[in-house]
Enzyme design. Structure first.
Site, PDB file in Angstrom:
ATOM      1  N   HIS A 310      21.247   5.640 131.156  1.00 12.79           N
ATOM      2  CA  HIS A 310      20.575   4.754 130.213  1.00 12.79           C
ATOM      3  C   HIS A 310      21.411   4.674 128.943  1.00 12.79           C
ATOM      4  CE1 HIS A 310      17.438   2.941 127.774  1.00 12.79           C
ATOM      5  NE2 HIS A 310      16.894   2.602 128.918  1.00 12.79           N
ATOM      6  N   ASP A 367      13.551   3.043 136.454  1.00 13.51           N
ATOM      7  CA  ASP A 367      13.623   2.289 137.702  1.00 13.51           C
ATOM      8  C   ASP A 367      13.792   3.163 138.939  1.00 13.51           C
ATOM      9  OD1 ASP A 367      13.376  -0.293 136.654  1.00 13.51           O
ATOM     10  OD2 ASP A 367      15.443  -0.263 135.958  1.00 13.51           O
TER      11      ASP A 367
HETATM   12  N1  CMC Z   1      26.312   5.958 138.142  1.00 17.60           N
HETATM   13  C1  CMC Z   1      27.545   6.444 137.938  1.00 17.60           C
HETATM   14  N2  CMC Z   1      28.145   6.541 136.725  1.00 17.60           N
HETATM   15  C2  CMC Z   1      27.439   6.097 135.686  1.00 17.60           C
HETATM   16  C3  CMC Z   1      26.151   5.570 135.816  1.00 17.60           C
HETATM   17  C4  CMC Z   1      25.578   5.507 137.108  1.00 17.60           C
HETATM   18  N3  CMC Z   1      24.359   5.009 137.288  1.00 17.60           N
HETATM   19  N4  CMC Z   1      25.687   5.196 134.593  1.00 17.60           N
HETATM   20  C5  CMC Z   1      26.663   5.482 133.723  1.00 17.60           C
HETATM   21  N5  CMC Z   1      27.724   6.034 134.376  1.00 17.60           N
HETATM   22  C6  CMC Z   1      28.955   6.553 133.780  1.00 17.60           C
HETATM   23  C7  CMC Z   1      29.910   5.424 133.390  1.00 17.60           C
HETATM   24  O1  CMC Z   1      30.809   5.126 134.443  1.00 17.60           O
HETATM   25  C8  CMC Z   1      30.584   6.014 132.187  1.00 17.60           C
HETATM   26  O2  CMC Z   1      31.554   6.946 132.648  1.00 17.60           O
HETATM   27  P1  CMC Z   1      32.924   7.190 131.812  1.00 17.60           P
HETATM   28  O3  CMC Z   1      32.491   7.695 130.475  1.00 17.60           O
HETATM   29  O4  CMC Z   1      33.691   8.150 132.631  1.00 17.60           O
HETATM   30  O5  CMC Z   1      33.567   5.824 131.735  1.00 17.60           O
HETATM   31  C9  CMC Z   1      29.494   6.818 131.490  1.00 17.60           C
HETATM   32  O6  CMC Z   1      28.588   7.183 132.546  1.00 17.60           O
HETATM   33  C10 CMC Z   1      28.749   6.037 130.417  1.00 17.60           C
HETATM   34  O7  CMC Z   1      28.249   4.862 131.027  1.00 17.60           O
HETATM   35  P2  CMC Z   1      28.290   3.420 130.352  1.00 17.60           P
HETATM   36  O8  CMC Z   1      28.388   2.390 131.436  1.00 17.60           O
HETATM   37  O9  CMC Z   1      29.327   3.384 129.275  1.00 17.60           O
HETATM   38  O10 CMC Z   1      26.868   3.420 129.680  1.00 17.60           O
HETATM   39  P3  CMC Z   1      26.060   2.160 129.198  1.00 17.60           P
HETATM   40  O11 CMC Z   1      25.174   2.637 128.135  1.00 17.60           O
HETATM   41  O12 CMC Z   1      26.986   1.028 128.857  1.00 17.60           O
HETATM   42  O13 CMC Z   1      25.238   1.697 130.508  1.00 17.60           O
HETATM   43  C11 CMC Z   1      23.521   1.570 132.121  1.00 17.60           C
HETATM   44  C12 CMC Z   1      23.903   2.022 130.711  1.00 17.60           C
HETATM   45  C13 CMC Z   1      22.019   1.720 132.295  1.00 17.60           C
HETATM   46  C14 CMC Z   1      23.887   0.071 132.285  1.00 17.60           C
HETATM   47  C15 CMC Z   1      24.278   2.421 133.160  1.00 17.60           C
HETATM   48  O14 CMC Z   1      23.885   3.777 133.042  1.00 17.60           O
HETATM   49  C16 CMC Z   1      24.066   1.931 134.589  1.00 17.60           C
HETATM   50  O15 CMC Z   1      24.792   1.031 135.042  1.00 17.60           O
HETATM   51  N6  CMC Z   1      23.056   2.485 135.326  1.00 17.60           N
HETATM   52  C17 CMC Z   1      22.712   1.992 136.642  1.00 17.60           C
HETATM   53  C18 CMC Z   1      21.852   0.736 136.519  1.00 17.60           C
HETATM   54  C19 CMC Z   1      20.444   1.061 136.058  1.00 17.60           C
HETATM   55  O16 CMC Z   1      19.801   1.975 136.542  1.00 17.60           O
HETATM   56  N7  CMC Z   1      19.932   0.244 135.121  1.00 17.60           N
HETATM   57  C20 CMC Z   1      18.550   0.379 134.617  1.00 17.60           C
HETATM   58  C21 CMC Z   1      18.488   0.883 133.215  1.00 17.60           C
HETATM   59  S1  CMC Z   1      16.865   1.435 132.728  1.00 17.60           S
HETATM   60  C22 CMC Z   1      15.861   0.039 132.793  1.00 17.60           C
HETATM   61  C23 CMC Z   1      16.217  -0.966 131.775  1.00 17.60           C
HETATM   62  O17 CMC Z   1      16.001  -0.723 130.580  1.00 17.60           O
HETATM   63  O18 CMC Z   1      16.675  -2.028 132.137  1.00 17.60           O
END
Ligand code: CMC
Length: 433
Positions: A310, A367
């Protein structure tokens, strides 16, 4: 109440010259450096791709502390609201800022009952979508179209806002249920004034002429809880979309329709659908957890663990904790054994003991388990994100209303750092070779 300027300030030094920037402090101690005058004063903008550290507004609706896993609507703990309230009570709270009195609640219920039907002409719209049209696309189109049938807003977007809000909250569930019925080729089931908000929705979804549906209190309670947990989450992607579109002065229906489209994405609300397809894939692959954990960790592979991570929570998502309990309770009560629940549990345990997920503070989010509840209720997977939209609607409305009521609202218009070609001379086509 929303904010107070403590008199503290920050000093920024740019090219040897110092500038003083005001610090804004929220009621729970959030601190922000107000950079709105920075460009004018210094000639510098700020750059923050994905708005990881950019406050777009001040807001008195939802408080979220991602480090400690705290979520409150209008000051009330999410745990307490989910335990003790009806979804429409929470909707009222978000939109009006206080829990409704008995009279206010009865009036609100009356409006929801009164507005439950859809204009019959709109029902023909459903006939013209292809059979496999994604339900989120249908939902956004139908919500946008409401402004043609119910144009009571006039030129001032806030005219009749309470009525428009009730109309939307009531009609969105009719739209969602009708779109499902149409996709199944089943006759429509009209709203019933004797049923409560969630019961009415479930009845419109699942009642059939030959197989009458019995609204079960346990199912209603589970749905009620899920909708409350989704009702607002401050400035997330879809809510920021609603505000950005609303900042241009467009009406509530169009702003919400834009929010629905943002929510559709698999990184946002679409994750609940993606979780189920991920769990099914793992199941079909002989519960090969290692393979999918490795894929999620592999930076050259676009696969991510859906329902994990998240932007704001760096600990357990408090909504996820409540949903897990609700999921266990519902499956036990309905005597359902869902293999996907076991897979979800095992996947969670493996991830929470894996250095990759631990070091990045990646926990299950809202989710991860919600889809298992929806499955137990009988909601088809492609409707999961529609369910999220039903829940999030009061939050979008409250945020839009707060923005419209704020006399200091400006049109949303971020800046950019241009990285394209520098100025160059135009070459007529016949000289371009
Ligand atoms: N699986 C694998 N790696 C992950 C995941 C995941 N689900 N989420 C984050 N990471 C890693 C990412 O690759 C990054 O690694 P590094 O620092 O080595 O590059 C690190 O964790 C930080 O992630 P980020 O993508 O920079 O974080 P963000 O804040 O931009 O993204 C997120 C947040 C929710 C989009 C992401 O965690 C994700 O894609 N999760 C899966 C999709 C998901 O479950 N979305 C629902 C969110 S909750 C409901 C809502 O509010 O919509």
């Amino acid at each position: 109440m929303t904010q107070n300027n403590t008199g503290n300030s920050a000093t920024l030094t740019v090219e040897g010259k110092s500038y003083t920037l005001p610090i804004i402090t929220g009621t729970e101690g959030d601190k922000a450096i107000d950079i709105s005058g920075l460009l004018q004063e210094t000639g510098y903008m700020t750059l923050d791709s994905g708005y990881k550290n950019t406050g777009s507004c001040t807001s008195a609706i939802t408080y979220l502390d991602g480090t400690n896993g705290i979520l409150r609507y209008r000051g009330y703990a999410i745990e307490e609201l989910a335990e003790k309230c009806l979804f429409i009570e929470v909707a009222y709270l978000l939109i009006h800022g206080h829990l409704p009195t008995r009279t206010e609640f009865d009036n609100f219920k009356y409006l929801l009952r009164r507005f439950a039907l859809l204009h019959e002409d709109m029902i023909h719209f459903f006939d013209h979508f292809p059979p496999n049209a994604p339900p989120m696309s249908i939902l956004s189109v139908m919500v946008n179209s409401l402004c043609n049938y119910y144009p009571e807003m006039g030129d001032d977007p806030l005219t009749n806002i309470d009525m428009t809000a009730a109309r939307l909250i009531s009609k969105i569930r009719t739209i969602a249920a009708f779109s499902y019925k149409k996709s199944m080729g089943h006759p429509l089931v009209y709203p019933r004034p004797d049923l409560n908000y969630c019961g009415n929705f479930l009845n419109m979804m699942f009642d059939k002429p030959v197989h009458p549906y019995t609204v079960q209190p346990e199912t209603v309670a589970a749905l009620n809880k899920l909708l409350i947990l989704h009702a607002d989450h401050e400035q997330n992607c879809s809510t920021s979309t609603v505000r950005l579109v609303g900042s241009a002065g467009v009406n509530l229906y169009a702003s919400i329709s834009a929010g629905i489209n943002a929510l559709w994405g698999p990184l946002h609300g679409g994750a609940n659908e993606a979780v189920i397809s991920m769990l099914k894939t793992i199941h079909a692959d002989g519960n090969n957890f290692k393979k999918y954990i490795d894929k999620a960790k592999d930076k050259s592979d676009p696969f991510r663990l859906s329902g994990f991570g998240h932007r704001v929570y760096k600990t357990y998502d408090p909504r996820g904790t409540i949903i897990q309990e609700a999921c266990d309770d519902l499956l036990l009560t309905l005597n359902i054994s869902d293999p996907l629940l076991d897979i979800a549990r095992q996947l969670e345990e493996i991830a929470l003991n894996d250095e990759y997920f631990v070091s990045r503070n990646l926990f299950p989010n809202v989710d991860f388990y919600s889809g298992i509840i929806y499955r137990a209720i009988g909601i088809p997977t492609n409707m999961f994100t529609v369910m999220f939209a039903l829940g999030r609607l009061p939050g979008w409305i409250a945020q839009w209303k707060e923005q419209q009521e704020n006399p200091n609202t400006k049109i949303g218009r971020p800046r950019q750092v241009y990285t394209g070609e520098p100025a160059r001379e135009f070459v007529p086509m016949n000289e371009r070779g």
